[in-house]
Design an enzyme around this catalytic site. Structure first.
Site, PDB file in Angstrom:
ATOM      1  N   HIS A 207       0.807  -1.230   0.000  1.00  0.00           N
ATOM      2  CA  HIS A 207       0.000   0.000   0.000  1.00  0.00           C
ATOM      3  C   HIS A 207       0.839   1.278   0.000  1.00  0.00           C
ATOM      4  O   HIS A 207       0.301   2.377  -0.083  1.00  0.00           O
ATOM      5  CB  HIS A 207      -0.964   0.029   1.195  1.00  0.00           C
ATOM      6  CG  HIS A 207      -0.284   0.379   2.488  1.00  0.00           C
ATOM      7  ND1 HIS A 207       0.473  -0.510   3.177  1.00  0.00           N
ATOM      8  CD2 HIS A 207      -0.243   1.539   3.182  1.00  0.00           C
ATOM      9  CE1 HIS A 207       0.956   0.070   4.256  1.00  0.00           C
ATOM     10  NE2 HIS A 207       0.543   1.319   4.289  1.00  0.00           N
TER      11      HIS A 207
HETATM   12  C1  UD1 Z   1      -2.241   5.654   5.780  1.00  0.00           C
HETATM   13  C2  UD1 Z   1      -0.955   6.156   6.417  1.00  0.00           C
HETATM   14  C3  UD1 Z   1       0.122   5.091   6.323  1.00  0.00           C
HETATM   15  C4  UD1 Z   1      -0.360   3.774   6.872  1.00  0.00           C
HETATM   16  C5  UD1 Z   1      -1.655   3.390   6.180  1.00  0.00           C
HETATM   17  C6  UD1 Z   1      -2.208   2.104   6.720  1.00  0.00           C
HETATM   18  C7  UD1 Z   1      -0.498   8.571   6.256  1.00  0.00           C
HETATM   19  C8  UD1 Z   1       0.327   9.586   5.570  1.00  0.00           C
HETATM   20  N1  UD1 Z   1      -0.440   7.337   5.737  1.00  0.00           N
HETATM   21  O1  UD1 Z   1      -1.984   5.463   4.397  1.00  0.00           O
HETATM   22  O2  UD1 Z   1       1.245   5.500   7.064  1.00  0.00           O
HETATM   23  O3  UD1 Z   1       0.621   2.795   6.663  1.00  0.00           O
HETATM   24  O4  UD1 Z   1      -2.607   4.435   6.393  1.00  0.00           O
HETATM   25  O5  UD1 Z   1      -3.357   1.705   6.044  1.00  0.00           O
HETATM   26  O6  UD1 Z   1      -1.146   8.882   7.231  1.00  0.00           O
HETATM   27  N2  UD1 Z   1      -9.355   4.906   1.635  1.00  0.00           N
HETATM   28  C9  UD1 Z   1     -10.555   4.247   1.613  1.00  0.00           C
HETATM   29  N3  UD1 Z   1     -11.142   3.945   2.797  1.00  0.00           N
HETATM   30  C10 UD1 Z   1     -10.587   4.245   3.993  1.00  0.00           C
HETATM   31  C11 UD1 Z   1      -9.369   4.927   4.000  1.00  0.00           C
HETATM   32  C12 UD1 Z   1      -8.746   5.246   2.816  1.00  0.00           C
HETATM   33  O7  UD1 Z   1     -11.101   3.948   0.563  1.00  0.00           O
HETATM   34  O8  UD1 Z   1     -11.176   3.923   5.044  1.00  0.00           O
HETATM   35  C13 UD1 Z   1      -8.686   5.210   0.338  1.00  0.00           C
HETATM   36  C14 UD1 Z   1      -8.976   6.601  -0.158  1.00  0.00           C
HETATM   37  O9  UD1 Z   1      -9.060   6.549  -1.554  1.00  0.00           O
HETATM   38  C15 UD1 Z   1      -7.746   7.372   0.231  1.00  0.00           C
HETATM   39  C16 UD1 Z   1      -6.663   6.311   0.121  1.00  0.00           C
HETATM   40  O10 UD1 Z   1      -7.296   5.098   0.498  1.00  0.00           O
HETATM   41  O11 UD1 Z   1      -7.547   8.466  -0.567  1.00  0.00           O
HETATM   42  C17 UD1 Z   1      -5.490   6.560   0.976  1.00  0.00           C
HETATM   43  O12 UD1 Z   1      -5.861   6.756   2.341  1.00  0.00           O
HETATM   44  P1  UD1 Z   1      -4.947   7.660   3.324  1.00  0.00           P
HETATM   45  O13 UD1 Z   1      -5.491   7.639   4.692  1.00  0.00           O
HETATM   46  O14 UD1 Z   1      -4.714   8.976   2.681  1.00  0.00           O
HETATM   47  O15 UD1 Z   1      -3.550   6.937   3.274  1.00  0.00           O
HETATM   48  P2  UD1 Z   1      -3.165   5.395   3.353  1.00  0.00           P
HETATM   49  O16 UD1 Z   1      -2.583   4.999   2.068  1.00  0.00           O
HETATM   50  O17 UD1 Z   1      -4.299   4.582   3.892  1.00  0.00           O
END
Ligand code: UD1
Length: 369
Positions: A207
């Site tokens: 991820h």
């Molecule tokens: C975040 C953390 C990362 C951690 C990871 C674990 C930061 C900078 N990154 O990354 O350190 O390892 O979480 O999972 O804080 N999304 C969904 N549903 C959700 C959450 C996210 O669909 O419940 C999708 C959205 O399209 C979003 C993308 O995932 O834009 C990324 O989510 P985000 O929280 O920005 O970062 P992660 O890649 O999850």
């Protein structure tokens, strides 16, 4: 005067298993707590399922910030969290790990002069292109109590000029959750559902933006998996970010054609622990998983160029193989041939970290009176 509550902050998936054991310990000590969820992760299978599996109560406060660019997400948490702090006058805030919610709440606490404790402090990948590295450096520079998991973390903090009195080595709190739940995870039916056999499969998680947001890198990893799949079934619980990129890059066909691939959505905590405990190896770019495999003695290949958790390489079962096709394949071959050395469990990764942290927090709050 009665001390104000301690605010425990969770935001994203890897935070929940780090806060659950502390919540329990503080409750035993009758410390007033506010469990606050920023809502950085919000899907049921990225959030709610962990509360259920870990036996955590519903958060007292839910900020519902959701996804967004780094600036938006961090800023939204800050604006909302400031209001909560002003309203509740906490005696301390506790943040964990390195996600955007961590740095946002640490910043708000520092500006409001609220003592802030950071759990999992001192880890450094020395790669500032990782958003988490920026979050770690900033959080550690402003938090008051720095709870570290390992001696390398203490050393990193000292090198940044942080005074010894702020550094408290307590061990790895995520291992508390792992030890507490490993027995329960044996009741999981995930192996049956996915039709996989104990010790006859690899688990893959991906991820990191550096791996999945760049098509070229992602494809290099896929090429390795096409070869690895011929040797061993690969279970791949997909993170939403990864699923989005696969759709965007048009890679769905290629992924589902990997030999013996078992595709599934993000797993809950107990199912995931069951999956890794029953696997013969893990391929990952996650931070926490490098530690969980070390604690369980499961071989781990880290698909990154560096790690902020070097103790898992020096003492544990982890090997850094990067995203190069050939290195991933040879890492897997080494494990399958039984050439990989077994590791040892680092000091203080003993399931008692939350007790040590809670004792220090209680002393700190009492000293404020
Ligand atoms: C975040 C953390 C990362 C951690 C990871 C674990 C930061 C900078 N990154 O990354 O350190 O390892 O979480 O999972 O804080 N999304 C969904 N549903 C959700 C959450 C996210 O669909 O419940 C999708 C959205 O399209 C979003 C993308 O995932 O834009 C990324 O989510 P985000 O929280 O920005 O970062 P992660 O890649 O999850």
């Amino acid at each position: 005067m009665k001390p104000g509550p301690v605010i425990l902050v969770v935001g994203a998936r890897p935070n929940f298993m780090k806060i659950a054991p502390l919540y329990e310990e503080l409750k035993k000590r009758n410390v007033a707590q506010i469990l606050l969820h920023t809502g950085q992760h919000y899907d049921e299978n990225m959030s709610q399922v962990f509360f259920d599996d870990l036996g955590m109560p519903k958060p007292d406060v839910y900020l519902g910030v959701g996804s967004g660019s780094h600036a938006r997400q961090t800023a939204n948490v800050m604006v909302e969290f400031e209001d909560i702090c002003l309203k509740n006058n906490p005696s301390m805030t506790v943040v964990v790990g390195d996600v955007n919610s961590t740095v946002a709440c640490a910043l708000v606490s520092a500006k409001l002069w609220i003592p802030c404790a950071h759990i999992e402090s001192g880890l450094r990948s020395f790669d500032r292109k990782m958003p988490e590295e920026i979050n770690r450096i900033i959080t550690d520079s402003i938090a008051d109590i720095l709870f570290t998991p390992s001696p390398d973390a203490d050393e990193n903090l000292r090198k940044e000029g942080i005074s010894e009195s702020r550094i408290k080595r307590v061990g790895n709190i995520m291992i508390d959750s792992l030890m507490k739940n490993i027995e329960r995870s044996r009741e999981s039916t995930v192996h049956k559902e996915l039709e996989i056999l104990n010790k006859e499969y690899a688990v893959l998680t991906l991820h990191r933006p550096s791996n999945v947001d760049e098509k070229e890198t992602f494809v290099r990893i896929l090429s390795a998996l096409e070869s690895v799949g011929k040797e061993i079934p690969i279970v791949f619980p997909m993170h939403p970010r990864t699923k989005n990129r696969i759709d965007e890059f048009g890679l769905n066909g290629r992924i589902s054609n990997i030999p013996n691939i078992v595709l599934t959505g993000p797993a809950g905590y107990l199912d995931f622990v069951a999956l890794i405990a029953g696997s013969s190896m893990v391929l990952t770019d996650s931070g926490g998983l490098q530690e969980e495999t070390t604690a369980l003695g499961i071989p781990c290949l880290t698909l990154r160029e560096n790690t902020e958790r070097p103790i898992t390489v020096h003492q544990g079962t982890n090997k850094i193989v990067g995203s190069n096709t050939e290195s991933i394949i040879s890492g897997v071959e080494e494990i399958l041939s039984g050439r990989k050395e077994s590791g040892q469990i680092p000091e203080l990764w003993d399931g008692m970290t939350a007790i040590r942290i809670a004792d220090i927090i209680v002393d700190e709050i009492n000293s404020q009176e």
